[in-house]
Design an enzyme around this catalytic site. Structure first.
Site, mmCIF file in Angstrom:
data_model
loop_
_atom_site.group_PDB
_atom_site.id
_atom_site.type_symbol
_atom_site.label_atom_id
_atom_site.label_comp_id
_atom_site.label_asym_id
_atom_site.label_seq_id
_atom_site.Cartn_x
_atom_site.Cartn_y
_atom_site.Cartn_z
ATOM 1 N N CYS A 206 0.800 -1.235 0.000
ATOM 2 C CA CYS A 206 0.000 0.000 0.000
ATOM 3 C C CYS A 206 0.832 1.285 0.000
ATOM 4 O O CYS A 206 0.308 2.352 -0.316
ATOM 5 C CB CYS A 206 -0.937 0.015 1.205
ATOM 6 S SG CYS A 206 -1.611 -1.582 1.629
ATOM 7 N N HIS A 341 -2.671 7.876 6.668
ATOM 8 C CA HIS A 341 -2.913 6.627 5.944
ATOM 9 C C HIS A 341 -4.386 6.261 6.123
ATOM 10 O O HIS A 341 -5.077 5.990 5.151
ATOM 11 C CB HIS A 341 -1.992 5.531 6.489
ATOM 12 C CG HIS A 341 -2.085 4.239 5.752
ATOM 13 N ND1 HIS A 341 -1.772 4.129 4.415
ATOM 14 C CD2 HIS A 341 -2.468 2.992 6.151
ATOM 15 C CE1 HIS A 341 -1.942 2.876 4.021
ATOM 16 N NE2 HIS A 341 -2.371 2.165 5.062
ATOM 17 N N HIS A 379 -9.361 2.742 -0.777
ATOM 18 C CA HIS A 379 -7.934 2.465 -0.640
ATOM 19 C C HIS A 379 -7.382 2.049 -2.003
ATOM 20 O O HIS A 379 -7.650 0.943 -2.489
ATOM 21 C CB HIS A 379 -7.742 1.353 0.389
ATOM 22 C CG HIS A 379 -6.329 1.162 0.821
ATOM 23 N ND1 HIS A 379 -5.256 1.719 0.152
ATOM 24 C CD2 HIS A 379 -5.791 0.454 1.857
ATOM 25 C CE1 HIS A 379 -4.133 1.364 0.757
ATOM 26 N NE2 HIS A 379 -4.435 0.603 1.798
#
Length: 611
Positions: A206, A341, A379
């Site tokens: 990620c 995040h 995401h």
């Protein structure tokens, strides 16, 4: 004896002076080496039509939810069996465009090669092209340059689909390698544009795209490249990956990321691509580039031994933020805004937020705003970091902080009482008496953390309203592979003019002419105002024969009048085939760069045949 002591003292004094001189020289060299990095261009393709920075900012400012149902074309790939009706598979952050569409002729692919190439690689190439145009660099103008490409990617779903097909056909093709290997994500871009700086592809899950931006900064600081393209790409080609991620208990059954909220129960997947163009600040200023913001410091570390290989490690996150803030010179107060995040998981959010709270002074005069782009578009995994980065750059430029979606009741697992943090529920003005600072975090599922500090940049250029009122003719150049493609450019530009009534014609001319690649077809529009430019383009579009003589339009050298002034002669030479350095032509014009429509790709659909 006294003379010996005097000599020794003199030697020591001279040695100390030399040490001070060398130390100062070293410090000056370090300051020069690690100067701020300028963000000079951006491009993105994000969910639900947020397909450029301007549309993306509008969605952020208006707090739009960009999560939606599976596109109809991809419905055939929905998992059945025990997964039928699974809440995790119902929605995600999907692109509006057809992800199989690609202008193979422009990017020099054969149809077969395009078909065997991962759509992620194809999308990455398109967004690289658009980012270069946004930065004011014609995509065909940097061959042989020390330009680096730093790409982030993490999923190999297309390669897996090709492997399944090969089991049935027993056919092996070289394009399956060059079209799908991770190294070719950056390598293909370097090859196509002719760059000779580093070409590096990163997979840290990620955090891949923010790590890529950090690596690009290091490449610029170390002299490996003079300019860098950095970012990442992520496409949701198979619902099997979503099913796998759901087994980790990190996905929300409501398919919404409720970051920092008491009801946070996981994240939702998204897709897209983002690219930023970077240079050392001094180089960008010297070249007259438009500077969106500057990177003050960046860093990367690893979570190390945590409670699990996919569990975030608070002390490591805190250590990284502390080090990067110190390098950026904000360790005492922290930044004004943090793009977290913020996945919205029950474990991840409290770990991240409590680490931030521990570093910030509780009695700070103004709050530190915290938000996350995942509340809007989900995401984006390998492209998540660059999505947060572009959001933050846009917030600095517009001096507004977008509101955070799905935040109603603060999580009880976050130590709000000891913090100066504020989660904006609505878009707020970003008030500040000093240069605004912001930080972006991206934490990989594999444990690799990245953090970057940005600062706003005050451009010395201002809109020249007086110039736009004068009856001067300003050139707008258009170029494409053929006349049909050229009409696509006209149509996009005409639509842009209709939607932007107050555009400055001088800025429009500068921004258009310095960013276009040269093709076989070359035409020129001359106009004194936005209205006149629109009138000429609409007349050209109405002429389906492309043969009617339209005042202000040069279709070829035959349309160039004999009595033209010296400036127009340069454009006449360009139409005749001469290569022009448009940056040099506009040098010293003190003109601000504005957004203009990107080149319009003429795309065909290239997908694997499932029959």
């Amino acid at each position: 004896m006294e003379n010996n002591n005097t000599d020794r003292s003199d030697i020591i004094r001279k040695a100390l002076e030399e040490i001070r001189r060398l130390k100062k020289q070293l410090e000056e060299k370090q300051e020069s080496t690690f100067e701020p990095i300028a963000v000079i261009g951006m491009a993105c393709r994000f969910p639900k039509g947020a397909q450029n920075p301007e549309k993306f900012w509008k969605a952020l400012k208006n707090q739009e939810d960009l999560i939606g149902a599976v596109p109809e074309k991809r419905s055939e790939e929905i998992l059945g069996g025990s997964w039928e009706g699974s809440p995790f598979l119902k929605e995600a952050g999907y692109l509006e465009e057809d992800i199989d569409a690609f202008d193979h002729r422009l990017f020099r692919f054969s149809p077969r090669e395009a078909e065997r190439t991962d759509p992620q690689q194809r999308l990455f190439l398109k967004v690289c092209w658009e980012a270069l145009e946004n930065a004011g660099y014609p995509p065909d103008s940097l061959r042989g340059s020390k330009t680096g490409v730093y790409a982030g990617v993490m999923l190999m779903e297309y390669m897996q689909q090709l492997a399944s097909e090969r089991k049935l056909t027993a056919q092996f093709e070289p394009y399956d390698v060059s079209g799908n290997g991770f190294s070719f994500m950056s390598g293909r871009a370097s090859y196509f544009f002719g760059f000779q700086g580093p070409g590096m592809t990163t997979d840290t899950a990620c955090s891949s795209s923010l790590v890529s931006i950090d690596q690009a900064c290091k490449g610029l600081w170390m002299g490996d490249c003079d300019m860098a393209l950095a970012g990442g790409v992520n496409l949701l080609l198979s619902q099997e990956s979503t099913a796998l991620f759901s087994s980790l208990n990190i996905l929300s059954p409501e398919c919404r990321s409720k970051s920092f909220d008491a009801e946070a129960n996981g994240t939702v997947r998204g897709e897209g691509c983002g690219i930023v163009i970077l240079k050392k600040l001094s180089d960008a200023q010297k070249a007259g580039d438009h500077i969106h913001a500057v990177i003050k410091a960046s860093g990367v570390n690893q979570g190390g031994l945590s409670s699990g290989p996919t569990v975030p490690h608070g002390p490591s996150q805190e250590m990284l933020l502390k080090e990067v803030w110190k390098k950026a010179g904000i360790s005492e107060t922290g930044p004004d805004y943090i793009e977290a995040h913020g996945t919205g998981t029950e474990i991840g959010d409290p770990i991240e937020m409590n680490s931030i709270i521990h570093l910030l002074p509780k009695q700070r005069e103004t709050p530190v705003y915290v938000g996350t782009v995942k509340s809007n578009l989900g995401h984006l995994e390998a492209a998540a970091g660059v999505a947060g980065f572009i959001k933050t750059v846009l917030a600095l430029e517009h001096k507004k902080i977008p509101g955070n979606l799905h935040f109603n009741t603060p999580s009880a697992h976050i130590n709000w009482e000891d913090s100066c943090i504020e989660i904006p529920k609505k878009t707020v003005e970003w008030e500040s008496e000093k240069p605004r600072t912001a930080a972006i975090s991206s934490f990989g599922l594999s444990g690799t953390n990245a953090h970057i500090v940005l600062q706003e940049y005050e451009s010395p250029f201002s809109s020249d309203e007086e110039t736009s009122k004068k009856a001067l003719l300003w050139p707008l150049r258009f170029s494409a592979r053929n006349q049909s493609c050229l009409r696509d450019q006209w149509a996009a530009f005409a639509l842009f003019l209709k939607e932007n009534e107050n555009v400055n014609i001088k800025e429009l001319s500068y921004s258009q002419n310095t960013s276009r690649a040269d093709f076989k077809e070359k035409q020129m529009v001359w106009a004194a105002s936005r209205d006149e430019a629109l009138e000429i383009l609409e007349a050209a579009l109405a002429d389906e024969s492309d043969s009617v003589n339209i005042h202000g339009l040069w279709r070829s050298s035959n349309d160039v009048p004999e009595d033209i002034h010296s400036t127009q002669k340069i454009f006449a030479e360009w139409i005749a085939g001469k290569k022009i350095d448009w940056k040099t032509f506009y040098q010293g014009s003190n003109t601000r760069r504005i957004m203009v429509p990107n080149y319009q790709f003429r795309e065909k659909v290239f997908g694997l045949k499932t029959t």
